[in-house]
Design an enzyme around this catalytic site. Structure first.
Site, short mmCIF file in Angstrom:
data_model
loop_
_atom_site.label_atom_id
_atom_site.label_comp_id
_atom_site.label_asym_id
_atom_site.label_seq_id
_atom_site.Cartn_x
_atom_site.Cartn_y
_atom_site.Cartn_z
N HIS A 115 0.84 -1.22 0.00
CA HIS A 115 0.00 0.00 0.00
C HIS A 115 0.87 1.26 0.00
CE1 HIS A 115 -3.94 -1.92 0.26
NE2 HIS A 115 -3.31 -2.85 0.96
N GLY A 148 -4.95 -12.47 -4.41
CA GLY A 148 -4.03 -11.37 -4.16
C GLY A 148 -2.68 -11.58 -4.84
N SER A 162 -2.38 -11.13 -8.16
CA SER A 162 -2.47 -10.34 -9.39
C SER A 162 -2.91 -11.11 -10.62
CB SER A 162 -1.14 -9.64 -9.70
OG SER A 162 -0.86 -8.75 -8.69
N ASP A 200 1.39 -4.02 -9.54
CA ASP A 200 1.07 -5.36 -10.07
C ASP A 200 1.34 -5.45 -11.56
OD1 ASP A 200 0.18 -5.42 -7.52
OD2 ASP A 200 -1.94 -5.68 -7.99
N TYR A 246 -10.32 -0.94 -0.51
CA TYR A 246 -9.04 -0.50 -1.10
C TYR A 246 -9.16 0.96 -1.51
CZ TYR A 246 -4.97 -0.41 -4.15
OH TYR A 246 -3.77 -0.09 -4.75
C1 GLA Z 1 -3.18 -4.30 -4.89
C2 GLA Z 1 -3.00 -3.17 -5.90
C3 GLA Z 1 -1.55 -2.66 -5.91
C4 GLA Z 1 -1.06 -2.35 -4.52
C5 GLA Z 1 -1.38 -3.50 -3.55
C6 GLA Z 1 -1.07 -3.15 -2.13
O1 GLA Z 1 -2.47 -5.42 -5.29
O2 GLA Z 1 -3.36 -3.60 -7.19
O3 GLA Z 1 -1.45 -1.55 -6.76
O4 GLA Z 1 -1.59 -1.15 -4.06
O5 GLA Z 1 -2.74 -3.89 -3.61
O6 GLA Z 1 0.29 -2.97 -1.96
#
Ligand code: GLA
Length: 390
Positions: free
Chosen positions: A36, A128, A130, A177, A227
């Site tokens: 974050h 999480g 991606s 990501d 988020y």
């Molecule tokens: C998600 C978002 C990223 C990043 C993370 C937290 O994966 O897509 O851009 O902000 O959360 O680090």
């Protein structure tokens, strides 16, 4: 893998012009530290996985697009047309590809004809790691190559993916990501300054230890909403800090500077969010330095501290993830463990000595199931390359 995907493609879309079928891959990612911080102008330290999303594609002569995902076979073939670029919930996973095509068009990269595309991903969805960014990046690479947009760099493809996710899919993610998926490098993590997009590949040499991902198999609802809320909270904190110092983002502040100015933030929740963003960024700088100094112990301690802050200050963890981290940290031979990715479920990332991996899986697997009813999954990470044709 490629042959299997191509035979599936021809089974779904037909045998004609087999020689014009092309195949691409874009990886998922795991972030080692710097969570974050990417939408706060801070640093991140992700690496690309060897798991990811494959796209098999063939151009058509008309304007039709036909999508098929081996991960959602029950949805069958989904048809659309070039120019039908409106986000629709019913369009499900195809919204990610449509968003990228829409962004290409918006930036003047006109897509002249339709295509048939088959997608297969081996990253667990919603964990999480991606899966959506890898889908966006593989789509970008495929469009670049298929329609000859040779001037587009991998960085631009990452930015297109992020833009489409922000503006088409409504998730205000940072760049981490898509960047890791587009620009990852085998056996290296990417030390990225999200403010300048300057980056450095750092070799991951962990002596006798491995990176282990543990999937909690839980995903709490409202992830995207929460988020976006965190992002707004950080922006609000910056506004208040601007009354006492000239900054654009929290990533610009050192810990000392932050301590000097933090009283300008009136709300305690905003203070906690800002505190995380500033300290996590500094932790990331320190962690990368520790790795360069071959001090894996310190790297692990910083990962543990990152988790604490994500749990108490940023409040993006959950009971199941906290349990996984707590169990991991109790095992001899675990150097560090933390939540990774956006949060509210998903995965943890841990650095585990090779001799402790068996115990790690056994103890955590057993305790986690007993206490939550969920069966954790483990992946010992191989760090792979960024998106490429295969
Ligand atoms: C998600 C978002 C990223 C990043 C993370 C937290 O994966 O897509 O851009 O902000 O959360 O680090």
């Amino acid at each position: 893998m490629k042959d299997q995907l191509i035979s599936k493609f021809t089974a779904i879309f037909g045998e004609q012009e087999t020689k014009n079928i092309r195949t691409y891959f874009a990886p998922g990612r795991v972030n080692l530290i710097g969570e974050h911080t990417d939408y706060n102008g801070g640093h991140v330290f992700p690496c690309a996985l060897t798991l990811g999303t494959y796209a098999v594609v063939r151009k058509r002569d008309d304007k039709k697009i036909r999508f098929y995902s081996m991960n959602f076979e029950e949805m069958g073939m989904i048809e659309s047309f070039l120019n039908d670029f409106v986000y629709r919930e019913s369009a499900s996973w195809t919204n990610y590809l449509k968003g990228v095509i829409w962004t290409f068009e918006k930036r003047g990269y006109k897509i002249p004809t339709g295509f048939d595309v088959l997608i297969y991903g081996d990253i667990p969805n919603g964990a999480g790691l991606s899966s959506s960014a890898s889908l966006e990046v593989v789509t970008g690479l495929m469009l670049k190559d298929l329609f000859g947009f040779q001037d587009l760099s991998m960085l631009e493809i990452a930015l297109i993916g992020q833009y489409s996710e922000n503006n088409f899919n409504g998730m205000n993610c940072g760049i981490m990501d898509q960047f890791a998926s587009a620009l990852g490098k085998k056996d290296h993590a990417i030390f990225l300054d999200t403010n300048t997009l300057i980056y450095e590949y750092v070799p991951i040499k962990l002596k006798n230890a491995k990176i282990v991902i543990t999937n909690s198999k839980v995903k709490h609802s409202l992830v995207d909403t929460k988020y976006n809320e965190r992002r707004r909270e950080c922006e609000a904190a910056v506004k208040e800090l601007q009354s006492v110092t000239e900054i654009e983002s929290l990533g610009e502040l050192t810990e000392e500077q932050y301590q000097q100015f933090e009283s300008a933030i009136s709300d305690t929740v905003l203070k906690k969010r800002a505190n995380h963003a500033v300290y996590e960024n500094q932790r990331t700088l320190r962690a990368v330095q520790a790795l360069k100094n071959k001090d894996i112990t310190l790297f692990g301690q910083l990962m543990n501290a990152s988790h604490e802050s994500l749990k108490y200050n940023y409040e993006v963890s959950c009971e199941e993830i906290d349990l996984l981290v707590e169990l991991a940290q109790s095992i001899d031979g675990v150097l560090g463990s933390r939540i990774t990715g956006g949060g509210f479920g998903g995965c943890t990332v841990s650095i585990v000595k090779e001799e402790a991996i068996y115990k790690f899986k056994q103890l955590i697997g057993e305790q986690y199931e007993k206490r939550t009813g969920h069966i954790a999954e483990f992946y010992v990470v191989d760090i792979g390359d960024g998106a490429h044709a295969i």
